[in-house]
Design a protein around this motif. Structure first.
Motif, PDB file in Angstrom:
ATOM      1  N   GLU A 156       1.335  -0.652   0.293  1.00 43.10           N
ATOM      2  CA  GLU A 156       0.332   0.155  -0.134  1.00 43.10           C
ATOM      3  C   GLU A 156       0.863   1.008   0.013  1.00 43.10           C
ATOM      4  OE1 GLU A 156      -3.307   2.356   2.178  1.00 43.10           O
ATOM      5  OE2 GLU A 156      -2.499   0.660   3.338  1.00 43.10           O
ATOM      6  N   GLY A 157       2.115   1.284   0.628  1.00 43.33           N
ATOM      7  CA  GLY A 157       3.046   2.632   1.069  1.00 43.33           C
ATOM      8  C   GLY A 157       3.280   2.930  -0.991  1.00 43.33           C
ATOM      9  N   ALA A 158       3.600   1.949  -1.234  1.00 41.90           N
ATOM     10  CA  ALA A 158       4.569   1.462  -2.584  1.00 41.90           C
ATOM     11  C   ALA A 158       3.540   2.617  -3.736  1.00 41.90           C
ATOM     12  CB  ALA A 158       5.529   0.240  -2.926  1.00 41.90           C
ATOM     13  N   ASP A 159       1.940   1.756  -3.259  1.00 41.98           N
ATOM     14  CA  ASP A 159       1.453   2.450  -3.904  1.00 41.98           C
ATOM     15  C   ASP A 159       0.718   3.465  -4.300  1.00 41.98           C
ATOM     16  OD1 ASP A 159      -1.022   2.294  -5.235  1.00 41.98           O
ATOM     17  OD2 ASP A 159      -2.782   2.650  -4.054  1.00 41.98           O
ATOM     18  N   ILE A 160       0.914   4.201  -2.440  1.00 40.74           N
ATOM     19  CA  ILE A 160       0.631   5.901  -2.119  1.00 40.74           C
ATOM     20  C   ILE A 160       2.140   6.862  -2.894  1.00 40.74           C
ATOM     21  CG2 ILE A 160       0.943   7.160  -0.584  1.00 40.74           C
ATOM     22  CD1 ILE A 160      -1.637   5.659   0.180  1.00 40.74           C
ATOM     23  N   LEU A 161       3.603   6.186  -2.816  1.00 33.39           N
ATOM     24  CA  LEU A 161       4.273   6.368  -3.119  1.00 33.39           C
ATOM     25  C   LEU A 161       3.593   7.077  -4.813  1.00 33.39           C
ATOM     26  CD1 LEU A 161       7.091   5.497  -1.724  1.00 33.39           C
ATOM     27  CD2 LEU A 161       6.217   7.084  -1.089  1.00 33.39           C
ATOM     28  N   GLU A 162       3.718   5.864  -5.599  1.00 28.54           N
ATOM     29  CA  GLU A 162       3.408   5.825  -6.812  1.00 28.54           C
ATOM     30  C   GLU A 162       2.006   6.693  -7.355  1.00 28.54           C
ATOM     31  OE1 GLU A 162       2.820   1.890  -8.096  1.00 28.54           O
ATOM     32  OE2 GLU A 162       4.865   1.439  -7.891  1.00 28.54           O
ATOM     33  N   ARG A 163       1.472   6.976  -6.749  1.00 27.35           N
ATOM     34  CA  ARG A 163       0.242   8.260  -6.451  1.00 27.35           C
ATOM     35  C   ARG A 163       0.223   8.832  -6.465  1.00 27.35           C
ATOM     36  NH1 ARG A 163      -4.475   5.701  -2.899  1.00 27.35           N
ATOM     37  NH2 ARG A 163      -5.272   7.574  -3.859  1.00 27.35           N
ATOM     38  N   ILE A 164       0.879  10.019  -6.105  1.00 26.96           N
ATOM     39  CA  ILE A 164       1.915  10.830  -6.090  1.00 26.96           C
ATOM     40  C   ILE A 164       2.757  11.101  -6.652  1.00 26.96           C
ATOM     41  CG2 ILE A 164       3.317  12.312  -3.988  1.00 26.96           C
ATOM     42  CD1 ILE A 164       1.549  10.838  -2.098  1.00 26.96           C
ATOM     43  N   ALA A 165       3.654  10.173  -7.224  1.00 30.41           N
ATOM     44  CA  ALA A 165       4.813  10.732  -7.514  1.00 30.41           C
ATOM     45  C   ALA A 165       3.904  10.582  -8.962  1.00 30.41           C
ATOM     46  CB  ALA A 165       5.497   9.452  -7.895  1.00 30.41           C
ATOM     47  N   ALA A 166       2.575  10.222  -9.896  1.00 27.71           N
ATOM     48  CA  ALA A 166       2.457  10.706 -10.909  1.00 27.71           C
ATOM     49  C   ALA A 166       0.789  11.847 -10.772  1.00 27.71           C
ATOM     50  CB  ALA A 166       1.173   9.121 -10.872  1.00 27.71           C
ATOM     51  N   LEU A 167       1.148  12.592 -10.000  1.00 30.50           N
ATOM     52  CA  LEU A 167       0.233  13.664  -9.684  1.00 30.50           C
ATOM     53  C   LEU A 167       1.008  15.119 -10.738  1.00 30.50           C
ATOM     54  CD1 LEU A 167      -0.251  14.209  -5.876  1.00 30.50           C
ATOM     55  CD2 LEU A 167      -2.132  13.475  -7.766  1.00 30.50           C
ATOM     56  N   ASP A 168       0.458  15.951 -11.439  1.00 29.20           N
ATOM     57  CA  ASP A 168       0.141  16.600 -12.261  1.00 29.20           C
ATOM     58  C   ASP A 168       0.811  17.844 -10.811  1.00 29.20           C
ATOM     59  OD1 ASP A 168       0.218  19.012 -14.022  1.00 29.20           O
ATOM     60  OD2 ASP A 168      -1.608  19.117 -14.429  1.00 29.20           O
ATOM     61  N   PRO A 169       2.598  18.148 -11.452  1.00 29.27           N
ATOM     62  CA  PRO A 169       2.916  19.028 -10.559  1.00 29.27           C
ATOM     63  C   PRO A 169       2.659  20.458 -10.768  1.00 29.27           C
ATOM     64  CG  PRO A 169       4.306  18.426 -12.354  1.00 29.27           C
ATOM     65  CD  PRO A 169       3.384  18.000 -12.777  1.00 29.27           C
ATOM     66  N   ASP A 170       2.136  20.466 -10.848  1.00 27.67           N
ATOM     67  CA  ASP A 170       1.615  22.191 -11.655  1.00 27.67           C
ATOM     68  C   ASP A 170      -0.046  22.108 -11.286  1.00 27.67           C
ATOM     69  OD1 ASP A 170       4.098  23.370 -12.428  1.00 27.67           O
ATOM     70  OD2 ASP A 170       3.722  21.873 -14.598  1.00 27.67           O
ATOM     71  N   ALA A 171      -0.363  21.152 -11.132  1.00 30.32           N
ATOM     72  CA  ALA A 171      -2.236  21.456 -10.379  1.00 30.32           C
ATOM     73  C   ALA A 171      -2.391  20.662  -9.262  1.00 30.32           C
ATOM     74  CB  ALA A 171      -2.728  20.822 -11.335  1.00 30.32           C
ATOM     75  N   ALA A 172      -3.742  22.072  -8.431  1.00 30.26           N
ATOM     76  CA  ALA A 172      -4.596  21.536  -7.626  1.00 30.26           C
ATOM     77  C   ALA A 172      -3.961  20.263  -7.435  1.00 30.26           C
ATOM     78  CB  ALA A 172      -5.279  22.290  -6.720  1.00 30.26           C
ATOM     79  N   VAL A 173      -3.731  19.857  -6.021  1.00 32.75           N
ATOM     80  CA  VAL A 173      -4.203  17.414  -5.925  1.00 32.75           C
ATOM     81  C   VAL A 173      -6.078  17.787  -5.610  1.00 32.75           C
ATOM     82  CG1 VAL A 173      -4.930  15.627  -4.970  1.00 32.75           C
ATOM     83  CG2 VAL A 173      -2.656  17.099  -5.022  1.00 32.75           C
ATOM     84  N   PRO A 174      -6.760  17.056  -6.309  1.00 31.53           N
ATOM     85  CA  PRO A 174      -8.562  17.355  -5.843  1.00 31.53           C
ATOM     86  C   PRO A 174      -8.606  16.670  -3.942  1.00 31.53           C
ATOM     87  CG  PRO A 174      -7.838  16.223  -8.130  1.00 31.53           C
ATOM     88  CD  PRO A 174      -6.735  16.205  -7.632  1.00 31.53           C
ATOM     89  N   ALA A 175      -9.836  17.163  -3.978  1.00 32.39           N
ATOM     90  CA  ALA A 175      -9.852  16.931  -2.505  1.00 32.39           C
ATOM     91  C   ALA A 175      -9.918  15.179  -2.118  1.00 32.39           C
ATOM     92  CB  ALA A 175     -11.310  17.642  -1.858  1.00 32.39           C
ATOM     93  N   ALA A 176     -10.936  14.776  -3.150  1.00 28.75           N
ATOM     94  CA  ALA A 176     -10.857  13.599  -2.397  1.00 28.75           C
ATOM     95  C   ALA A 176      -9.920  12.774  -2.516  1.00 28.75           C
ATOM     96  CB  ALA A 176     -11.989  12.735  -3.409  1.00 28.75           C
ATOM     97  N   ASP A 177      -8.941  12.872  -3.826  1.00 27.37           N
ATOM     98  CA  ASP A 177      -7.846  12.647  -4.089  1.00 27.37           C
ATOM     99  C   ASP A 177      -6.938  12.819  -2.559  1.00 27.37           C
ATOM    100  OD1 ASP A 177      -8.574  11.488  -6.384  1.00 27.37           O
ATOM    101  OD2 ASP A 177      -7.406  12.283  -7.468  1.00 27.37           O
TER     102      ASP A 177
END
Length: 166
Positions: A82-103
């Motif tokens: 699960e921790g690795a999945d969280i890291l991968e999800r954060i790494a895939a975020l758009d660095p120039d965009a706000a993270v949607p509240a639910a995410d």
């Protein structure tokens, strides 16, 4: 405590401190809306703690099987995945965009679960007190070998490393 036990304990504690600080840094950056900073902190943590994750999965957790139930050990493998999945999800975020509240809420909850895992896993070190000095020597050597190999967390921790998947 014998000298080798002390060395292994110190190494284990140092690794957990890095993990705890890294998770805190990622969470702080996410909450502040610093997506690019959260991605950078994630990459740093991913590379900094992979050796420790591999050590726990390949050496430490198997050593705990005499002290813990199969379900408890399996849960620790699942938490790493699960921790690795969280890291991968954060790494895939758009660095120039706000993270949607639910995410954002889901990511923060995942980080908090990992922080709890770090706390619980650190307490498990005491369960190895029944091992003799030779077994502790082997564990310390194993940790050092993983540090030399230096895998990342996301490339190492996965369901395929859990005993039930082997």
């Amino acid at each position: 405590m014998t000298p080798i036990n002390h060395d292994l304990f110190d190494a284990f504690r140092a690794d957990h401190a890095v993990l705890g600080r890294g998770l805190h840094d990622i969470r702080t950056r996410l909450v502040a809306g610093d997506t690019a900073g959260a991605r950078s902190a994630t990459a740093d943590l991913d590379s900094a703690v992979g050796a420790h994750i591999a050590f726990e999965e390949e050496n430490f957790y198997p050593a705990l099987t005499d002290f813990l139930s199969d379900e408890e050990v399996e849960a620790m493998y699942a938490e790493h995945a699960e921790g690795a999945d969280i890291l991968e999800r954060i790494a895939a975020l758009d660095p120039d965009a706000a993270v949607p509240a639910a995410d954002l809420e889901a990511l923060i909850a995942g980080i908090e679960r990992m922080e709890h895992h770090v706390s619980e896993c650190g307490q498990l070190f005491g369960a190895l007190g029944g091992l003799d000095e030779a077994a502790m020597d082997v564990l310390l050597a194993d940790l050092e070998r993983w540090r030399q190999r230096a895998p990342s967390w996301s490339s190492y921790a996965s369901r395929e490393h859990a005993p039930s998947a082997k």
